[in-house]
Design an enzyme around this catalytic site. Structure first.
Site, PDB file in Angstrom:
ATOM      1  N   ASP A 171       0.833  -1.206   0.000  1.00 55.20           N
ATOM      2  CA  ASP A 171       0.000   0.000   0.000  1.00 55.20           C
ATOM      3  C   ASP A 171       0.871   1.260   0.000  1.00 55.20           C
ATOM      4  O   ASP A 171       2.081   1.207   0.289  1.00 55.20           O
ATOM      5  CB  ASP A 171      -0.911  -0.022   1.236  1.00 55.20           C
ATOM      6  CG  ASP A 171      -2.261   0.642   0.977  1.00 55.20           C
ATOM      7  OD1 ASP A 171      -2.342   1.483   0.060  1.00 55.20           O
ATOM      8  OD2 ASP A 171      -3.217   0.324   1.697  1.00 55.20           O
ATOM      9  N   ASP A 231     -10.679   2.099  -3.286  1.00 54.68           N
ATOM     10  CA  ASP A 231     -11.173   1.775  -1.943  1.00 54.68           C
ATOM     11  C   ASP A 231     -12.688   1.731  -1.924  1.00 54.68           C
ATOM     12  O   ASP A 231     -13.289   1.244  -0.972  1.00 54.68           O
ATOM     13  CB  ASP A 231     -10.686   2.823  -0.930  1.00 54.68           C
ATOM     14  CG  ASP A 231      -9.278   2.529  -0.455  1.00 54.68           C
ATOM     15  OD1 ASP A 231      -8.752   1.453  -0.773  1.00 54.68           O
ATOM     16  OD2 ASP A 231      -8.694   3.390   0.245  1.00 54.68           O
TER      17      ASP A 231
HETATM   18  C1  GLA Z   1      -5.694   1.869   2.236  1.00 58.50           C
HETATM   19  C2  GLA Z   1      -6.128   0.695   1.380  1.00 58.50           C
HETATM   20  C3  GLA Z   1      -7.203  -0.084   2.093  1.00 58.50           C
HETATM   21  C4  GLA Z   1      -6.671  -0.570   3.421  1.00 58.50           C
HETATM   22  C5  GLA Z   1      -6.162   0.596   4.248  1.00 58.50           C
HETATM   23  C6  GLA Z   1      -5.443   0.126   5.491  1.00 58.50           C
HETATM   24  O1  GLA Z   1      -6.700   2.797   2.365  1.00 58.50           O
HETATM   25  O2  GLA Z   1      -6.535   1.118   0.118  1.00 58.50           O
HETATM   26  O3  GLA Z   1      -7.649  -1.171   1.309  1.00 58.50           O
HETATM   27  O4  GLA Z   1      -5.632  -1.487   3.186  1.00 58.50           O
HETATM   28  O5  GLA Z   1      -5.259   1.409   3.504  1.00 58.50           O
HETATM   29  O6  GLA Z   1      -4.985   1.162   6.273  1.00 58.50           O
END
Ligand code: GLA
Length: 739
Positions: free
Chosen positions: A481, A551
């Site tokens: 990420d 997301d």
């Molecule tokens: C980002 C990712 C999510 C999740 C969060 C965790 O927003 O896109 O899918 O993994 O971080 O903090």
């Protein structure tokens, strides 16, 4: 990776070879020609011709790009255009393959430099060339100074997609400052009726397709944020004429393989000539080249299709699956991710309970998301401290991983290697490791700062903690990420005139870490995530196996995000979770089936809180996951037809995927909201073998009662079929199998 997945991979590779005409599979060493008499280069592959020549002033000048022309048709030698006006001389109106800023050029240059004596004039002339297999390399040089630019053209014989890049080398005795460096300029046949397609977005709203007529002037697509960004994606497609039918018409398209700040300009000049230039973003950029040093640009891929945007994306998908992804495309395992169920509140017992439930519905990979490391209770602390949290996992990760394995799944883990919370041991020890300008504020986003990966010590730290994690735990998959963009992008450890190299050095070190990890752990698979789809491009896809498009997991919003995504990227890398309803994004209530069918158009995952599911939810999920496994090769690696787009407020949307051997098709139909008792519009399939009989089976939902069970491809394509859908947020899916 299970044995059965390996077996499917082999059959997939075999199927894709069988499906291609022989002429495309053979490495055709005759795709690149140079005619010494006319000084014309020609690249012919997969129905496409790309040609340019060395003109009367020794510059590289484009001649043609489009549907292939016969080998017997010789192209006239390149010749500069005459002066149009005292304001528009040959130097600016004559198109170039790769122009330095100098002489008369008033349009976007590919390369702009400043020499130490203040000279900023750069005019590149042809010196020599070399053809080796599918690669053409041309050396150009400034008319006076020892600045050399090597231009590379590599053609993929199966798709005709060209990869273009430049290597700039300073062979003089004094340094030179590069202020702008593109990978390539693509030139289209002269015309005014071009429609530009590009992708825009934001967090939780990625990949919205925009279409506009190309008018005089310049359109800029870019990221100045240090990474690819959610706002524009480095992809374009230009159609001749208005966008009418998805599968007809001439389309020129391209994608830049770079995950740092980038820019693509689309320009219509004074003579209505259209050109597209892309590479490093020149904003806040400079790159000092010491004597004998080189700078290599990213690769800018470009292709042509005479089958519309649909044909263009199918070529890109095939190219990504065969030439960009780091390994032969394994069918993506059905994945479970804990994020939306537990957020940061992960622990051994809770994750094991979820793992048991996930295994019961046929999940193949269990991924623990954020919260397992350092003092991570929420997003205020812990990033940078990559030890297993002893309160949450008193015996390390092994008991959970063993449990996941005992349930027949492999194990994946979330990491965010490039970031640090100020509240972390790492930051307290190394406050100088982040991007910063001395004495200036360090702006936090999500309470975190960006580690400067350009620094060798930071690069080593990141590689070693990941190496350590992978060496001591049986981890099949990393969700990598990256949850913020750059601010105050200073690099105080190097000289002021070297600091802007950070845009290149950071991204190259990111790639090198991914490369080294893959080399050391060849079975490891990686997902690129950046708060959703903030880092999706052909650069990162060269080192990762899948990406997280958004997301936003609302199944209706996902239809348009996925639609936009697939113009540029294959559904084979498009991870799509089924999450809970009502969802956080829109507070919308949808059925489990609707959510599954939305996600089953890509690489299926589940991200719901299984602790709250009813027995009926589990039963539906189990059935649909089993059905997905029966069509996933077709969905992930087949040919995608976007039959009805969800864009522009459409009440319906339909996708169809056809396997490469045309023995199977999968059809997904969606209804936003029915009105006035209207029936669902008839659906016409594409891409089937007209003379083959296909049996239709329901994955979920009904067809009109008079629909035949078996009919020829031509029946399904010409007569079409009626789907029975009524209500709000309804979906149905069907598979077609050759008999
Ligand atoms: C980002 C990712 C999510 C999740 C969060 C965790 O927003 O896109 O899918 O993994 O971080 O903090």
């Amino acid at each position: 990776m299970t044995r059965s997945l390996h077996r499917s991979l082999h059959s997939l590779v075999l199927a894709s070879l069988l499906a291609l005409p022989l002429s495309l599979t053979a490495q055709d060493s005759n795709t690149i020609h140079f005619d010494a008499a006319t000084k014309v280069f020609r690249i012919d592959a997969a129905g496409t011709t790309y040609a340019f020549g060395v003109n009367n002033v020794d510059e590289l000048q484009p001649l043609f790009w489009g549907r292939s022309i016969a080998a017997t048709d010789s192209l006239p030698a390149a010749h500069t255009l005459p002066e149009v006006a005292s304001f528009d001389g040959p130097g600016t109106v004559t198109q170039g393959e790769y122009k330095g800023w100098g002489g008369q050029l008033y349009l976007e240059p590919a390369l702009k430099v400043t020499f130490p004596d203040g000279n900023r004039d750069l005019v590149l002339h042809y010196v020599s060339h070399h053809i080796e297999g599918d690669t053409l390399t041309i050396v150009t040089k400034d008319i006076e100074r020892d600045l050399f630019v090597e231009l590379r053209y590599t053609v993929d014989p199966a798709t005709g997609i060209l990869g273009r890049s430049a290597i700039i080398t300073n062979k003089a005795t004094a340094p030179v400052m590069i202020e702008q460096a593109a990978a390539a300029t693509w030139n289209l046949p002269r015309g005014t009726n071009y429609t530009l397609n590009y992708l825009t977005g934001r967090w939780a709203g990625e990949d919205q397709l925009q279409q506009q007529l190309i008018r005089p002037g310049e359109t800029v697509l870019q990221s100045t944020r240090g990474s690819t960004g959610h706002q524009n994606n480095p992809w374009f497609a230009i159609e001749r004429g208005p966008s009418t039918d998805e599968d007809t018409g001439d389309v020129w398209f391209g994608a830049l393989a770079w995950s740092g700040s980038w820019r693509i300009t689309v320009e219509q000049d004074q003579l209505q000539q259209v050109r597209v230039t892309g590479g490093f973003n020149p904003f806040d950029f400079s790159y000092k080249l010491a004597p004998s040093q080189s700078l290599e640009t990213p690769v800018f891929y470009g292709g042509y299709s005479d089958h519309g945007l649909g044909g263009a994306s199918r070529l890109l998908h095939r190219f990504e699956l065969t030439k960009i992804l780091p390994q032969s495309p394994n069918p993506r395992p059905v994945l479970y991710n804990s994020w939306e169920a537990t957020t940061f509140h992960v622990d051994e017992a809770g994750q094991e309970a979820l793992a048991e439930k996930a295994a019961s519905i046929g999940i193949e990979r269990f991924v623990m998301d954020d919260g397992w490391f350092g003092q991570r209770k929420d997003d205020h602390a812990g990033l940078g401290d990559w030890y297993v949290n002893p309160q949450k996992f008193p015996h390390g990760l092994k008991p959970l991983i063993d449990k996941v394995h005992s349930l027949g799944m492999d194990f994946g883990l979330w990491v965010e290697p490039e970031m640090v919370n100020p509240d972390s041991d790492l930051y307290r020890k190394h406050p100088d490791w982040v991007l910063n300008f001395t004495g200036r504020p360090r702006t936090q986003e999500r309470n975190q700062l960006v580690l400067n990966l350009a620094r060798p010590d930071v690069r080593d730290y990141v590689f070693h903690f990941l190496d350590d994690l992978l060496a001591h735990n049986d981890i099949a998959f990393l969700k990598w990420d990256y949850n913020r963009n750059w601010t105050e992008p200073g690099w105080p450890a190097v000289a002021p005139d070297e600091q802007k190299k950070v845009y290149v050095a950071y991204t190259r070190n990111l790639y090198s870490i991914l490369h080294d990890l893959r080399a050391k752990y060849p079975k490891l698979e990686i997902e690129s995530c950046s708060g959703g789809g903030g880092r999706v491009d052909l650069g990162i896809m060269h080192y990762t196996d899948e990406v997280w498009p958004s997301d936003n997991t609302d199944p209706f919003d996902r239809l348009s995000i996925q639609d936009g995504f697939t113009y540029a990227y294959t559904p084979g890398v498009m991870m799509a979770w089924v999450t809970d309803s009502p969802g956080w994004a829109n507070n919308r209530t949808t059925s489990v089936t609707y959510r599954f069918l939305s996600s089953m158009q890509g690489s299926l995952g589940v991200g719901a809180n299984l602790n709250k599911w009813t027995p009926e939810d589990f039963a539906t999920a189990k059935d649909l996951i089993a059905a997905y496994k029966g069509i996933r090769e077709t969905v992930q690696h087949g040919s995608l037809y976007r039959l009805v787009s969800p864009r522009n407020g459409s009440e319906t949307s339909v996708t169809e995927s056809v396997s490469l051997d045309k023995k199977q098709a999968a059809l997904f139909t969606f209804l936003h909201s029915s009105t006035m008792n209207y029936p669902y519009p008839r659906v016409f399939l594409r891409g089937l073998n007209p003379n083959t009989s296909y049996r239709v089976t329901s994955i979920s939902g009904k067809l009109a009662t008079d629909t035949p069970t078996t009919a020829t491809g031509s029946y399904w394509m010409s007569h079409g079929l009626d789907v029975e859908l009524k209500g709000d947020f309804q979906a149905a899916a069907f598979r077609f199998d050759a008999q």
